[in-house]
Design an enzyme around this catalytic site. Sequence first.
Site, PDB file in Angstrom:
ATOM      1  CG  ASP A   8      -0.443   0.308   2.518  1.00 21.79           C
ATOM      2  OD1 ASP A   8       0.786   0.503   2.633  1.00 21.79           O
ATOM      3  OD2 ASP A   8      -1.233   0.410   3.474  1.00 21.79           O
ATOM      4  CG  HIS A   9      -0.881   4.762   1.361  1.00 24.57           C
ATOM      5  ND1 HIS A   9      -1.941   3.866   1.394  1.00 24.57           N
ATOM      6  CD2 HIS A   9      -0.899   5.415   2.546  1.00 24.57           C
ATOM      7  CE1 HIS A   9      -2.577   3.994   2.556  1.00 24.57           C
ATOM      8  NE2 HIS A   9      -1.964   4.919   3.265  1.00 24.57           N
ATOM      9  CB  CYS A  66       0.668  -2.306   4.678  1.00 22.94           C
ATOM     10  SG  CYS A  66       0.490  -3.133   6.271  1.00 22.94           S
ATOM     11  N   GLY A  67       2.199  -0.169   5.955  1.00 23.82           N
ATOM     12  CA  GLY A  67       2.915   0.664   6.919  1.00 23.82           C
ATOM     13  C   GLY A  67       3.526  -0.141   8.050  1.00 23.82           C
ATOM     14  CB  THR A  68       2.150  -1.897  10.874  1.00 21.26           C
ATOM     15  OG1 THR A  68       0.943  -2.441  10.320  1.00 21.26           O
ATOM     16  CG2 THR A  68       1.888  -0.530  11.482  1.00 21.26           C
ATOM     17  N   GLY A  69       2.892  -3.674   8.229  1.00 20.56           N
ATOM     18  CA  GLY A  69       2.917  -5.084   7.822  1.00 20.56           C
ATOM     19  C   GLY A  69       1.803  -5.881   8.481  1.00 20.56           C
ATOM     20  CB  ILE A  70      -0.166  -5.313  11.570  1.00 26.18           C
ATOM     21  CG1 ILE A  70       1.088  -5.296  12.443  1.00 26.18           C
ATOM     22  CG2 ILE A  70      -1.307  -6.020  12.304  1.00 26.18           C
ATOM     23  CD1 ILE A  70       0.956  -4.418  13.694  1.00 26.18           C
ATOM     24  N   GLY A  71      -1.714  -5.076   8.951  1.00 20.55           N
ATOM     25  CA  GLY A  71      -2.991  -5.164   8.244  1.00 20.55           C
ATOM     26  C   GLY A  71      -2.909  -6.061   7.022  1.00 20.55           C
ATOM     27  NE  ARG A 133      10.199 -30.952  15.477  1.00 18.82           N
ATOM     28  CZ  ARG A 133      11.436 -30.722  15.035  1.00 18.82           C
ATOM     29  NH1 ARG A 133      11.994 -31.547  14.164  1.00 18.82           N
ATOM     30  NH2 ARG A 133      12.123 -29.668  15.452  1.00 18.82           N
TER      31      ARG A 133
END
Length: 146
Positions: A8-9, A66-71, A133
Site C-alpha cells: 500500500d502507500h 504496508c505501513g506496519t505489515g500487520i494489516g 514433523r
Amino acid sequence: MKITIGSDHGAVELKDEVKKVLAEFDDVEVKDVGTFDTTSVDYPDIAEKVCADVVSGESERGIVLCGTGIGISIAANKIHGIRCALCNDVYSARMSREHNDANVLAMGGRVIGFGPAGEIVRVWITTDFVGERHERRVNKIMALEK
Ligand code: RB5
C-alpha cells in the site's frame, strides 16, 4: 522462482528497495502489482492481488508490504492457501520458511529499515521448508481452513 510483490502507500519505498534486492538473484522473476505512488489505497486490495497469484500458482511466493505489515498480513492470511509471516527480523524469516513453509512474507515500511529488510528477503527466499514433523503441523494449519 516467480514472486508477486505489492504494497500500500505506506511501503512504496520499501517495495522499491525489496525489488532491488530481488534483482540480485538471477533465478527470481518479479511481478509488481502496485501501488506505485503514495496516493492512499486499501491494503486488503493489495493482499488480494498478490495472494491470487500465489494461490493460482502463477507465482511460487508473494511479498506484501504496508505501513506496519500487520494489516496486510492479516488480510493475506484470510485467503485460503496462504501462510503469510510478518517478519521484522532474520531469525523469524528463516523459521517462517523452515518450520511454517510460509508462502507470503509481510513487512512494514514504517517499521523496518531498508538494510534489515533486505537481509530478511535474502534469507526468506533462499531458505527451504524442512518438512518432517513440521509438515504435520502445517497440514493442521491448512485443515483449519475447512
Ligand atoms: C495505512 O495508513 C496503514 O494503516 C497501513 O499501511 C498499515 O499499517 C495497516 O496495517
